[in-house]
Design a protein around this motif. Structure first.
Motif, PDB file in Angstrom:
ATOM      1  N   ALA A   1     -10.728   8.938   5.320  1.00  0.00           N
ATOM      2  CA  ALA A   1     -10.923   9.846   6.252  1.00  0.00           C
ATOM      3  C   ALA A   1      -9.503  10.390   6.913  1.00  0.00           C
ATOM      4  N   PHE A   2      -8.405   9.791   6.437  1.00  0.00           N
ATOM      5  CA  PHE A   2      -7.015  10.026   6.613  1.00  0.00           C
ATOM      6  C   PHE A   2      -6.553  11.318   6.034  1.00  0.00           C
ATOM      7  N   ALA A   3      -6.821  10.873   4.599  1.00  0.00           N
ATOM      8  CA  ALA A   3      -6.654  12.021   3.677  1.00  0.00           C
ATOM      9  C   ALA A   3      -7.346  13.383   3.906  1.00  0.00           C
ATOM     10  N   ARG A   4      -8.897  13.172   4.238  1.00  0.00           N
ATOM     11  CA  ARG A   4      -9.485  14.474   4.583  1.00  0.00           C
ATOM     12  C   ARG A   4      -8.986  15.201   5.575  1.00  0.00           C
ATOM     13  N   ASP A   5      -8.227  14.529   6.501  1.00  0.00           N
ATOM     14  CA  ASP A   5      -7.648  15.018   7.855  1.00  0.00           C
ATOM     15  C   ASP A   5      -6.288  15.632   7.446  1.00  0.00           C
ATOM     16  N   GLY A   6      -5.720  15.462   6.257  1.00  0.00           N
ATOM     17  CA  GLY A   6      -4.498  16.203   6.054  1.00  0.00           C
ATOM     18  C   GLY A   6      -3.352  14.802   5.848  1.00  0.00           C
ATOM     19  N   ALA A   7      -3.532  13.800   6.036  1.00  0.00           N
ATOM     20  CA  ALA A   7      -2.593  12.951   6.182  1.00  0.00           C
ATOM     21  C   ALA A   7      -2.054  12.292   4.534  1.00  0.00           C
ATOM     22  N   ALA A   8      -0.829  12.135   4.368  1.00  0.00           N
ATOM     23  CA  ALA A   8      -0.492  11.290   3.233  1.00  0.00           C
ATOM     24  C   ALA A   8      -0.837   9.849   3.474  1.00  0.00           C
ATOM     25  N   VAL A   9      -1.598   8.982   2.370  1.00  0.00           N
ATOM     26  CA  VAL A   9      -2.008   7.983   2.749  1.00  0.00           C
ATOM     27  C   VAL A   9      -1.399   6.731   1.839  1.00  0.00           C
ATOM     28  N   VAL A  10      -0.948   5.589   2.581  1.00  0.00           N
ATOM     29  CA  VAL A  10      -0.615   4.411   1.772  1.00  0.00           C
ATOM     30  C   VAL A  10      -1.755   3.617   1.908  1.00  0.00           C
ATOM     31  N   VAL A  11      -2.218   3.070   0.819  1.00  0.00           N
ATOM     32  CA  VAL A  11      -3.185   2.164   0.700  1.00  0.00           C
ATOM     33  C   VAL A  11      -2.673   0.801   0.169  1.00  0.00           C
ATOM     34  N   ALA A  12      -2.801  -0.157   1.099  1.00  0.00           N
ATOM     35  CA  ALA A  12      -2.156  -1.587   0.951  1.00  0.00           C
ATOM     36  C   ALA A  12      -3.191  -2.566   0.740  1.00  0.00           C
ATOM     37  N   ASP A  13      -3.186  -3.374  -0.253  1.00  0.00           N
ATOM     38  CA  ASP A  13      -3.944  -4.345  -0.648  1.00  0.00           C
ATOM     39  C   ASP A  13      -3.734  -5.287  -1.558  1.00  0.00           C
ATOM     40  N   ALA A  14      -4.115  -6.673  -1.688  1.00  0.00           N
ATOM     41  CA  ALA A  14      -3.928  -7.619  -2.689  1.00  0.00           C
ATOM     42  C   ALA A  14      -4.654  -7.401  -3.862  1.00  0.00           C
ATOM     43  N   ASP A  15      -5.817  -6.454  -3.584  1.00  0.00           N
ATOM     44  CA  ASP A  15      -6.665  -6.072  -4.862  1.00  0.00           C
ATOM     45  C   ASP A  15      -6.043  -4.995  -5.543  1.00  0.00           C
ATOM     46  N   VAL A  16      -5.292  -5.176  -6.565  1.00  0.00           N
ATOM     47  CA  VAL A  16      -4.377  -4.179  -7.139  1.00  0.00           C
ATOM     48  C   VAL A  16      -5.283  -3.079  -7.837  1.00  0.00           C
ATOM     49  N   ALA A  17      -6.577  -3.547  -8.576  1.00  0.00           N
ATOM     50  CA  ALA A  17      -7.407  -2.570  -9.336  1.00  0.00           C
ATOM     51  C   ALA A  17      -8.332  -1.630  -8.280  1.00  0.00           C
TER      52      ALA A  17
END
Length: 252
Positions: free
Chosen positions: A26-42
């Motif tokens: 949703a952030f990307a669709r709104d035009g933002a650059a997005v950082v996805v952070a998680d312990a799940d690398v894949a």
């Protein structure tokens, strides 16, 4: 379509799946650059791939352990180094309560739920605020829960952590509003995710019918839409809210 996120940078923890993944979309669709952070690398890498292919947006995956302050600080530092800013953050990473009852909950379960769901939010807020206070602006949304607003018998430990998230949210909202930072929380009800299905199994359909006046589960994108709105200029006067997105469950 008005894309308010153009030129902004959003960070989503727990972005490898479920609500986090759909919020990153949703952030990307709104035009933002997005950082996805998680312990799940894949899973996190797959979220980034989907953002880049579906929305032609900039995205970055960062592996993070939200229970570790140094890991969280490195996450925010890498975000700013890559994109030059951090405008919006959704502190979403969380784990379920493994106990069906408070009576049978273990110390291990308590420690795990509190470390990720409450302490993890605290670590993230501290690191995000370090940057946002310097910038003089920002929006933070924490993922609480319906269980953070009312008592849910099967969620004793989880609910305690999520009540804590609501408390952190309100305190931070009051402290930092005058410095240009808005802090709010979303409080989802039952949401259709792989995690929910794994927890409730065959009981899920019956639970969904009884969960709220709408008689169904939420879809992850419905929670995502609320998060993006809370981060947007459309919510510029919304501060310290723990917003139920629960189909009316807490209105009963």
């Amino acid at each position: 379509m008005n894309r308010e996120g153009v030129g902004k940078v959003a960070l989503v923890t727990g972005g490898a799946s479920g609500i986090g993944r759909d919020t990153a979309f949703a952030f990307a669709r709104d035009g933002a650059a997005v950082v996805v952070a998680d312990a799940d690398v894949a899973g996190g890498a797959e979220t980034v791939r989907l953002i880049e292919t579906r929305y032609d947006a900039q995205a970055l995956f960062i592996e993070v352990d939200v229970t570790d302050a140094a890991s969280v600080e490195a996450m925010v530092r890498s975000t700013v180094e890559r994109f030059g800013a951090l405008d919006m953050a959704f502190n979403n990473a969380g784990v379920p309560d493994r106990a069906a009852s408070l009576h049978v909950s273990t110390q291990e379960n308590w420690d795990r739920v509190m470390a990720v769901n409450l302490e993890g939010v605290w670590h993230c807020m501290k690191a995000e605020l370090d940057h946002m206070l310097t910038a003089g602006k920002g929006a933070i949304v924490n993922n609480a829960s319906r269980s953070g607003l009312v008592g849910v018998p099967s969620d004793g430990v989880y609910g305690a952590a999520k009540h804590g998230v609501v408390g952190l949210t309100k305190a931070a909202a009051i402290e930092f509003a005058a410095r240009g930072i808005r802090v709010n929380a979303v409080c989802p009800g039952l949401v259709e995710t792989a995690l929910t299905r794994a927890r409730f199994g065959d009981e899920l359909s019956a639970r969904a019918k009884l969960a709220n006046p709408l008689g169904r589960m939420a879809q992850p994108e419905e929670i995502a839409n609320a998060v993006v709105w809370l981060c947007s200029d459309a919510a510029s006067f919304v501060v310290g809210v723990a917003l139920p997105v629960d189909g009316g469950a807490t209105a009963r």
